[in-house]
Design a protein around this motif. Sequence first.
Motif, PDB file in Angstrom:
ATOM      1  N   SER A 180      -5.248   2.807   6.350  1.00  0.00           N
ATOM      2  CA  SER A 180      -5.488   2.408   7.816  1.00  0.00           C
ATOM      3  C   SER A 180      -4.711   3.103   8.751  1.00  0.00           C
ATOM      4  CB  SER A 180      -4.988   0.940   7.632  1.00  0.00           C
ATOM      5  OG  SER A 180      -5.169   0.354   8.992  1.00  0.00           O
ATOM      6  N   ILE A 181      -5.468   3.557   9.731  1.00  0.00           N
ATOM      7  CA  ILE A 181      -4.670   4.369  10.879  1.00  0.00           C
ATOM      8  C   ILE A 181      -4.795   3.839  12.031  1.00  0.00           C
ATOM      9  CG2 ILE A 181      -4.673   6.677  11.617  1.00  0.00           C
ATOM     10  CD1 ILE A 181      -5.795   7.535   9.159  1.00  0.00           C
ATOM     11  N   LEU A 182      -3.807   3.663  13.015  1.00  0.00           N
ATOM     12  CA  LEU A 182      -4.069   3.081  14.415  1.00  0.00           C
ATOM     13  C   LEU A 182      -3.089   4.049  15.334  1.00  0.00           C
ATOM     14  CD1 LEU A 182      -3.259  -0.576  15.231  1.00  0.00           C
ATOM     15  CD2 LEU A 182      -2.506   1.135  16.651  1.00  0.00           C
ATOM     16  N   HIS A 240      -4.045  -3.854   6.596  1.00  0.00           N
ATOM     17  CA  HIS A 240      -5.476  -3.403   6.587  1.00  0.00           C
ATOM     18  C   HIS A 240      -5.703  -2.455   5.374  1.00  0.00           C
ATOM     19  CE1 HIS A 240      -9.065  -1.139   8.874  1.00  0.00           C
ATOM     20  NE2 HIS A 240      -9.244  -2.292   8.150  1.00  0.00           N
ATOM     21  N   ALA A 241      -4.615  -1.683   5.340  1.00  0.00           N
ATOM     22  CA  ALA A 241      -4.821  -0.982   4.213  1.00  0.00           C
ATOM     23  C   ALA A 241      -4.958  -1.621   2.900  1.00  0.00           C
ATOM     24  CB  ALA A 241      -3.685   0.114   3.866  1.00  0.00           C
ATOM     25  N   ASP A 310       1.840  -1.636 -10.473  1.00  0.00           N
ATOM     26  CA  ASP A 310       2.567  -1.556  -9.009  1.00  0.00           C
ATOM     27  C   ASP A 310       1.517  -1.304  -8.174  1.00  0.00           C
ATOM     28  OD1 ASP A 310       4.822  -2.814 -10.129  1.00  0.00           O
ATOM     29  OD2 ASP A 310       5.905  -1.278  -9.934  1.00  0.00           O
ATOM     30  N   LYS A 311       1.669  -1.979  -6.812  1.00  0.00           N
ATOM     31  CA  LYS A 311       1.012  -1.510  -5.635  1.00  0.00           C
ATOM     32  C   LYS A 311       2.140  -1.004  -4.880  1.00  0.00           C
ATOM     33  CE  LYS A 311      -2.902  -3.339  -7.336  1.00  0.00           C
ATOM     34  NZ  LYS A 311      -2.041  -3.791  -8.583  1.00  0.00           N
ATOM     35  N   ILE A 312       2.000   0.446  -4.411  1.00  0.00           N
ATOM     36  CA  ILE A 312       3.054   0.970  -3.554  1.00  0.00           C
ATOM     37  C   ILE A 312       2.454   1.457  -2.298  1.00  0.00           C
ATOM     38  CG2 ILE A 312       4.456   3.043  -3.694  1.00  0.00           C
ATOM     39  CD1 ILE A 312       4.043   3.324  -6.687  1.00  0.00           C
ATOM     40  N   VAL A 313       3.032   0.980  -1.123  1.00  0.00           N
ATOM     41  CA  VAL A 313       2.433   1.273   0.157  1.00  0.00           C
ATOM     42  C   VAL A 313       3.025   2.116   0.889  1.00  0.00           C
ATOM     43  CG1 VAL A 313       1.914   0.250   2.630  1.00  0.00           C
ATOM     44  CG2 VAL A 313       1.594  -0.962   0.336  1.00  0.00           C
ATOM     45  N   THR A 314       2.734   3.531   1.156  1.00  0.00           N
ATOM     46  CA  THR A 314       3.550   4.626   1.932  1.00  0.00           C
ATOM     47  C   THR A 314       2.989   4.323   3.399  1.00  0.00           C
ATOM     48  OG1 THR A 314       1.519   6.105   1.733  1.00  0.00           O
ATOM     49  CG2 THR A 314       3.418   6.162   0.019  1.00  0.00           C
ATOM     50  N   VAL A 315       4.065   4.208   4.074  1.00  0.00           N
ATOM     51  CA  VAL A 315       3.773   3.966   5.617  1.00  0.00           C
ATOM     52  C   VAL A 315       4.442   4.719   6.529  1.00  0.00           C
ATOM     53  CG1 VAL A 315       5.150   1.666   5.535  1.00  0.00           C
ATOM     54  CG2 VAL A 315       3.406   1.826   7.202  1.00  0.00           C
ATOM     55  N   SER A 316       4.182   5.125   7.727  1.00  0.00           N
ATOM     56  CA  SER A 316       4.773   5.856   8.739  1.00  0.00           C
ATOM     57  C   SER A 316       4.330   5.857   9.959  1.00  0.00           C
ATOM     58  CB  SER A 316       4.759   7.396   8.098  1.00  0.00           C
ATOM     59  OG  SER A 316       5.779   8.171   8.474  1.00  0.00           O
ATOM     60  N   ALA A 317       4.948   6.449  11.239  1.00  0.00           N
ATOM     61  CA  ALA A 317       4.353   6.305  12.244  1.00  0.00           C
ATOM     62  C   ALA A 317       5.096   7.724  13.050  1.00  0.00           C
ATOM     63  CB  ALA A 317       5.022   5.040  12.923  1.00  0.00           C
ATOM     64  N   THR A 326      -1.134   4.222   3.544  1.00  0.00           N
ATOM     65  CA  THR A 326      -2.010   4.335   2.442  1.00  0.00           C
ATOM     66  C   THR A 326      -1.535   3.579   1.275  1.00  0.00           C
ATOM     67  OG1 THR A 326      -3.120   6.473   3.205  1.00  0.00           O
ATOM     68  CG2 THR A 326      -3.034   6.027   0.749  1.00  0.00           C
ATOM     69  N   VAL A 327      -2.265   3.181   0.332  1.00  0.00           N
ATOM     70  CA  VAL A 327      -1.961   2.254  -0.791  1.00  0.00           C
ATOM     71  C   VAL A 327      -2.230   3.083  -1.875  1.00  0.00           C
ATOM     72  CG1 VAL A 327      -2.228   0.271  -2.278  1.00  0.00           C
ATOM     73  CG2 VAL A 327      -2.309   0.149   0.255  1.00  0.00           C
ATOM     74  N   LEU A 328      -1.120   3.140  -2.791  1.00  0.00           N
ATOM     75  CA  LEU A 328      -1.220   3.587  -4.390  1.00  0.00           C
ATOM     76  C   LEU A 328      -1.312   2.480  -5.175  1.00  0.00           C
ATOM     77  CD1 LEU A 328       1.164   6.671  -3.722  1.00  0.00           C
ATOM     78  CD2 LEU A 328      -1.065   6.786  -3.818  1.00  0.00           C
TER      79      LEU A 328
END
Length: 333
Positions: A180-182, A240-241, A310-317, A326-328
């Motif tokens: 998801s991107i905003l 959202h991702a 495991d659900k790994i969420v990479t998140v940045s801004a 993005t979810v791994l």
Amino acid sequence: MIGITETGVYFPPRIETAKEIAARAEIPEEVIVEKFGLVQKHISDNRIHASDMAIEAARSILEKIDPLSIDVLIYFGSSYKDYMVWTCGTKIVHELGLKNAYAFEIMNVSSCFPIALKVAKDMLVSDPTIHNILLVGGCKEAELVDYQNVRSRFMFNFADGGAAALVQRGSARSRVLGSSILTDGSFHDDVRVVGGGSKHPASLESVQQRLHYLDVKDPKDMKKRLDPVSVNHFVHVVQHALEKSGHSVRDINWLIPLHTKRSMFLELLSRLELNEDRAIYLDHYGHLSALDPCIGLHVGQERRLFRKGDKIVTVSAGTGYTWAATVLEWLES
């Protein structure tokens, strides 16, 4: 199955401690550690540049896979590179011997790693002739920090290094899920290096006025507009991702964010109902533009933190401003 199978990092040997940063910025050391969330960071010298650090980060990956099997190289790192108006991806392909790969670059400042993962996955889905995509990034943005400029204080955590990730078709280690991107472009004029572009070409005057460092046009105004929305946007792209991945916030096992001030990191964890031991905070590395979540993913693997499922969420801004996640899913036991 499309996923990340290998990661690599590189950090220049010189370390700048919180005490040294405090002395340069004339800020108490405890503020650097407790508020900035920074114990130390790596700093490069004038012999190594963004492209070189990206190359070094990728070398350990290419010890495990034939360089001739790489189909695409995507540079996702800092736009502050060896030269202006220059693609370092071509240099990286050449230096690493990726003779069958074509290269291109995507740049969205600090938000770019989750975006690069989405681009790589989408390419592998749409083109069956592609099997291996190498993501590489370098950062030398510590050089853009002016410690005497209080307007840019929130960027004193910028550091140097390189990071890389191999995204493959048929991965047995991880699977790239939803993204998801905003973007809120109303922040486009807030953070920039004024000198050196077409509006303010490099000149004796631009150097004398110290216009070749990161600067914030009006920190109070930006803070007034950004603070009410930033964490909300982080939460939105994460949620959202996960939804696009068929999951929810309750399914997060690991959060791997960019390095921010400690209060924002803790607020994001609270909003996502996560304990601090379920996230990777880069207090010994600092902020390396788009590289942070890739570095965090590498650190998690080195520490053997991830478990099958495991659900790994990479998140940045990134300033401008764009938030991305993005979810791994981890596949190894």
